[in-house]
Scaffold this motif. Structure first.
Motif, PDB file in Angstrom:
ATOM      1  N   ASN A   1       3.487   9.578  -5.703  1.00 39.78           N
ATOM      2  CA  ASN A   1       3.811  10.860  -5.082  1.00 39.78           C
ATOM      3  C   ASN A   1       4.998  11.501  -5.791  1.00 39.78           C
ATOM      4  O   ASN A   1       6.003  10.825  -6.020  1.00 39.78           O
ATOM      5  CB  ASN A   1       4.127  10.643  -3.601  1.00 39.78           C
ATOM      6  N   PRO A   2       4.925  12.770  -6.133  1.00 42.56           N
ATOM      7  CA  PRO A   2       6.028  13.428  -6.837  1.00 42.56           C
ATOM      8  C   PRO A   2       7.279  13.620  -5.966  1.00 42.56           C
ATOM      9  O   PRO A   2       8.374  13.781  -6.495  1.00 42.56           O
ATOM     10  CB  PRO A   2       5.452  14.781  -7.256  1.00 42.56           C
ATOM     11  N   GLN A   3       7.124  13.587  -4.642  1.00 37.94           N
ATOM     12  CA  GLN A   3       8.258  13.736  -3.743  1.00 37.94           C
ATOM     13  C   GLN A   3       8.913  12.379  -3.481  1.00 37.94           C
ATOM     14  O   GLN A   3       8.246  11.352  -3.510  1.00 37.94           O
ATOM     15  CB  GLN A   3       7.822  14.294  -2.389  1.00 37.94           C
TER      16      GLN A   3
ATOM     17  N   VAL B   1       0.843  -1.202   0.000  1.00 38.97           N
ATOM     18  CA  VAL B   1       0.000   0.000   0.000  1.00 38.97           C
ATOM     19  C   VAL B   1       0.876   1.249   0.000  1.00 38.97           C
ATOM     20  O   VAL B   1       0.674   2.175  -0.790  1.00 38.97           O
ATOM     21  CB  VAL B   1      -0.967   0.006   1.208  1.00 38.97           C
ATOM     22  N   LEU B   2       1.870   1.276   0.876  1.00 36.53           N
ATOM     23  CA  LEU B   2       2.721   2.462   0.991  1.00 36.53           C
ATOM     24  C   LEU B   2       3.635   2.632  -0.224  1.00 36.53           C
ATOM     25  O   LEU B   2       3.860   3.758  -0.674  1.00 36.53           O
ATOM     26  CB  LEU B   2       3.522   2.418   2.290  1.00 36.53           C
TER      27      LEU B   2
ATOM     28  N   LYS C   1       3.603  12.513   5.667  1.00 34.49           N
ATOM     29  CA  LYS C   1       3.470  13.281   4.423  1.00 34.49           C
ATOM     30  C   LYS C   1       2.881  12.413   3.318  1.00 34.49           C
ATOM     31  O   LYS C   1       2.023  12.861   2.556  1.00 34.49           O
ATOM     32  CB  LYS C   1       4.829  13.821   3.973  1.00 34.49           C
ATOM     33  N   LEU C   2       3.350  11.171   3.220  1.00 34.75           N
ATOM     34  CA  LEU C   2       2.855  10.257   2.200  1.00 34.75           C
ATOM     35  C   LEU C   2       1.351  10.044   2.332  1.00 34.75           C
ATOM     36  O   LEU C   2       0.641   9.915   1.343  1.00 34.75           O
ATOM     37  CB  LEU C   2       3.594   8.916   2.296  1.00 34.75           C
ATOM     38  N   LEU C   3       0.870  10.034   3.560  1.00 32.01           N
ATOM     39  CA  LEU C   3      -0.548   9.824   3.836  1.00 32.01           C
ATOM     40  C   LEU C   3      -1.344  11.127   3.852  1.00 32.01           C
ATOM     41  O   LEU C   3      -2.530  11.126   4.138  1.00 32.01           O
ATOM     42  CB  LEU C   3      -0.720   9.094   5.164  1.00 32.01           C
ATOM     43  N   ASP C   4      -0.672  12.232   3.552  1.00 30.82           N
ATOM     44  CA  ASP C   4      -1.290  13.554   3.548  1.00 30.82           C
ATOM     45  C   ASP C   4      -1.884  13.893   4.913  1.00 30.82           C
ATOM     46  O   ASP C   4      -3.015  14.367   5.033  1.00 30.82           O
ATOM     47  CB  ASP C   4      -2.346  13.655   2.436  1.00 30.82           C
TER      48      ASP C   4
END
Length: 135
Positions: free
Chosen positions: A65-67, A57-58, A80-83
């Motif tokens: 994700n662009p980052q 999932v991650l 951050k990945l999960l907003d």
């Protein structure tokens, strides 16, 4: 919703389902009895009662994700990945939820502890976590 509840919800229950985020929110939550399919194309949908592949999932979210986010080792990047708010105050709140007893002004030590605890809670709530993330 608590920070932990948000994290668990976004990884293990992205579509709601039988186990709502409110059930995952308590820091003392134990394993869930069922899960929804992860928002991932890289792992098969989990049937009720089967663990959700947290890594898949991650990794899927990271690929979109662009980052470049180092979610495997950084609580800030995982959030951050999960907003989810990853500010110091948010991490201190997460530390309170998880009953951190160390010095919250030592953010490096707190962050390492938080990451380990979040991974542990994901596993306790029905996530399949690879061995290298448990250490």
């Amino acid at each position: 919703m608590s920070f932990l509840g948000s994290i668990v919800s976004k990884i293990l229950h992205p579509f709601g389902g039988a186990n709502t985020p409110a059930e995952a929110a308590p820091a003392d939550a134990s394993t869930s009895s069922g899960t929804s399919a992860p928002a991932s194309t890289s792992s098969a949908p989990a049937a009720s009662g089967e663990p959700v592949d947290v890594e898949a999932v991650l990794n899927d979210l990271a690929a979109k994700n662009p980052q470049t986010l180092y979610w495997r080792t950084s609580i800030v990047d995982l959030m951050k990945l999960l907003d989810i708010d990853s500010s110091l105050s948010a991490r201190k709140s997460l530390a309170d939820e998880l009953h951190y007893t160390g010095d919250k002004e030592d953010s490096a030590t707190m962050n390492v502890w938080l990451h380990k605890q979040v991974i542990k809670k994901l596993e306790e709530n029905g996530g399949k976590v690879p061995a290298d993330l448990k250490d």
